[in-house]
Design a protein around this motif. Structure first.
Motif, PDB file in Angstrom:
ATOM      1  N   LEU A  68      -7.694 -26.897 -29.615  1.00 44.60           N
ATOM      2  CA  LEU A  68      -6.737 -26.885 -28.509  1.00 44.60           C
ATOM      3  C   LEU A  68      -6.889 -28.141 -27.666  1.00 44.60           C
ATOM      4  CD1 LEU A  68      -4.628 -25.222 -26.851  1.00 44.60           C
ATOM      5  CD2 LEU A  68      -6.577 -24.330 -25.540  1.00 44.60           C
ATOM      6  N   LEU A  83       1.616 -24.868 -25.490  1.00 48.11           N
ATOM      7  CA  LEU A  83       1.568 -23.843 -24.460  1.00 48.11           C
ATOM      8  C   LEU A  83       1.680 -24.482 -23.083  1.00 48.11           C
ATOM      9  CD1 LEU A  83      -0.129 -22.811 -27.003  1.00 48.11           C
ATOM     10  CD2 LEU A  83      -1.139 -21.197 -25.437  1.00 48.11           C
ATOM     11  N   GLU A 139       5.351 -22.105 -25.457  1.00 44.80           N
ATOM     12  CA  GLU A 139       4.944 -20.740 -25.115  1.00 44.80           C
ATOM     13  C   GLU A 139       4.373 -20.720 -23.696  1.00 44.80           C
ATOM     14  OE1 GLU A 139       2.425 -19.034 -28.298  1.00 44.80           O
ATOM     15  OE2 GLU A 139       2.983 -20.837 -29.423  1.00 44.80           O
ATOM     16  N   SER A 197       0.462 -23.350 -19.413  1.00 42.11           N
ATOM     17  CA  SER A 197      -0.342 -22.395 -18.664  1.00 42.11           C
ATOM     18  C   SER A 197      -0.041 -22.559 -17.181  1.00 42.11           C
ATOM     19  CB  SER A 197      -1.832 -22.640 -18.936  1.00 42.11           C
ATOM     20  OG  SER A 197      -2.630 -21.794 -18.149  1.00 42.11           O
ATOM     21  N   GLU A 234      -5.914 -17.174 -27.688  1.00 41.97           N
ATOM     22  CA  GLU A 234      -4.571 -16.920 -28.225  1.00 41.97           C
ATOM     23  C   GLU A 234      -4.298 -17.719 -29.490  1.00 41.97           C
ATOM     24  OE1 GLU A 234      -0.572 -16.041 -28.933  1.00 41.97           O
ATOM     25  OE2 GLU A 234      -2.028 -14.941 -27.723  1.00 41.97           O
ATOM     26  N   VAL A 235      -4.622 -19.017 -29.485  1.00 44.69           N
ATOM     27  CA  VAL A 235      -4.208 -19.874 -30.608  1.00 44.69           C
ATOM     28  C   VAL A 235      -5.205 -19.886 -31.759  1.00 44.69           C
ATOM     29  CG1 VAL A 235      -2.791 -21.343 -29.127  1.00 44.69           C
ATOM     30  CG2 VAL A 235      -5.175 -22.007 -29.599  1.00 44.69           C
ATOM     31  N   ARG A 238      -8.308 -18.311 -22.198  1.00 46.51           N
ATOM     32  CA  ARG A 238      -7.214 -17.418 -22.627  1.00 46.51           C
ATOM     33  C   ARG A 238      -6.333 -18.098 -23.681  1.00 46.51           C
ATOM     34  NH1 ARG A 238      -7.920 -15.936 -17.229  1.00 46.51           N
ATOM     35  NH2 ARG A 238      -6.481 -17.488 -16.398  1.00 46.51           N
ATOM     36  N   CYS A 239      -6.048 -19.380 -23.481  1.00 43.16           N
ATOM     37  CA  CYS A 239      -5.201 -20.104 -24.442  1.00 43.16           C
ATOM     38  C   CYS A 239      -5.921 -20.273 -25.781  1.00 43.16           C
ATOM     39  CB  CYS A 239      -4.796 -21.456 -23.868  1.00 43.16           C
ATOM     40  SG  CYS A 239      -3.646 -21.334 -22.472  1.00 43.16           S
ATOM     41  N   VAL A 297      -2.079 -27.556 -24.804  1.00 42.68           N
ATOM     42  CA  VAL A 297      -1.705 -26.800 -23.608  1.00 42.68           C
ATOM     43  C   VAL A 297      -1.666 -27.721 -22.401  1.00 42.68           C
ATOM     44  CG1 VAL A 297      -4.106 -26.095 -23.108  1.00 42.68           C
ATOM     45  CG2 VAL A 297      -2.191 -24.778 -22.164  1.00 42.68           C
ATOM     46  N   MET A 356       2.070 -19.191 -20.893  1.00 45.39           N
ATOM     47  CA  MET A 356       0.856 -18.386 -20.736  1.00 45.39           C
ATOM     48  C   MET A 356       0.607 -18.246 -19.237  1.00 45.39           C
ATOM     49  SD  MET A 356      -0.687 -17.524 -23.683  1.00 45.39           S
ATOM     50  CE  MET A 356      -2.398 -17.304 -23.219  1.00 45.39           C
TER      51      MET A 356
END
Length: 193
Positions: free
Chosen positions: A94, A49, A67, A51, A89-90, A85-86, A8, A69
């Protein structure tokens, strides 16, 4: 790593010291967020992601496999909230990179991923000012620590890393002199020059 991971780019900061959105600074012919995103895209992550805040003009086409976010409306929980939050989600390791670390290289990140043998443990680097929380690997096992910190409004990521290391959920590596420039932040116009 032999395990699937996500990556991310954190681009939702308010950039108050810069007096303009750091994500939109020009860096070698493109916006800084694009340059940083390309680094993450080159690492072989299963999911990538971006963000950011919903009002930021950061656009990715569906064909790029990125993606978006968005921070919830009115969120003031900073990077901890975005990373949590990420990670929720995954649900896999991360890799986090802040948009304002333009000197970080894909080669350095790739080497750290290659050397990391414990996909169930996070990894971070410790410099002269403490843990570098905005470029490292967060793992799902750290989520309870992160969620508890959010609930008590303790948004300092260094506290999360310290707790994760103490409980065996993460490891830290001392930064060598040759690695320190990768972690320099751009916080003011003078930093960019």
């Amino acid at each position: 790593m032999n395990t699937p991971f996500a990556a991310v780019l954190l681009a939702g900061g308010r950039s108050s010291r810069m007096k303009q959105d750091k994500a939109l600074l020009h860096w070698h012919g493109q916006d800084l967020w694009q340059a940083q995103l390309h680094k993450l895209q080159s690492l072989g992550a299963e999911r990538v992601l971006l963000s950011c805040r919903s009002e930021q003009p950061l656009y990715v086409s569906p064909s790029e496999g990125v993606e978006l976010m968005h921070d919830p409306e009115g969120a003031d929980d900073g990077p901890l909230g975005a990373i949590t939050r990420c990670l929720e989600e995954v649900q896999m390791p991360l890799l986090v990179l802040a948009v304002d670390m333009p000197w970080m290289t894909a080669a350095f990140l790739r080497e750290q991923l290659r050397k990391h043998e414990s996909p169930d443990k996070g990894w971070f680097f410790r410099g002269p000012h403490g843990d570098e929380a905005l470029s490292g690997l967060y793992v799902p096992a750290m989520l309870p620590l992160m969620q508890e910190a959010l609930a008590r409004k303790d948004y300092k990521l260094q506290h999360i890393i310290e707790a994760a290391v103490h409980t065996g959920l993460a490891i830290t590596h001392a930064l060598g002199d040759e690695q320190m420039p990768f972690f320099h932040n751009v916080n003011t116009p003078a930093d960019l020059k």
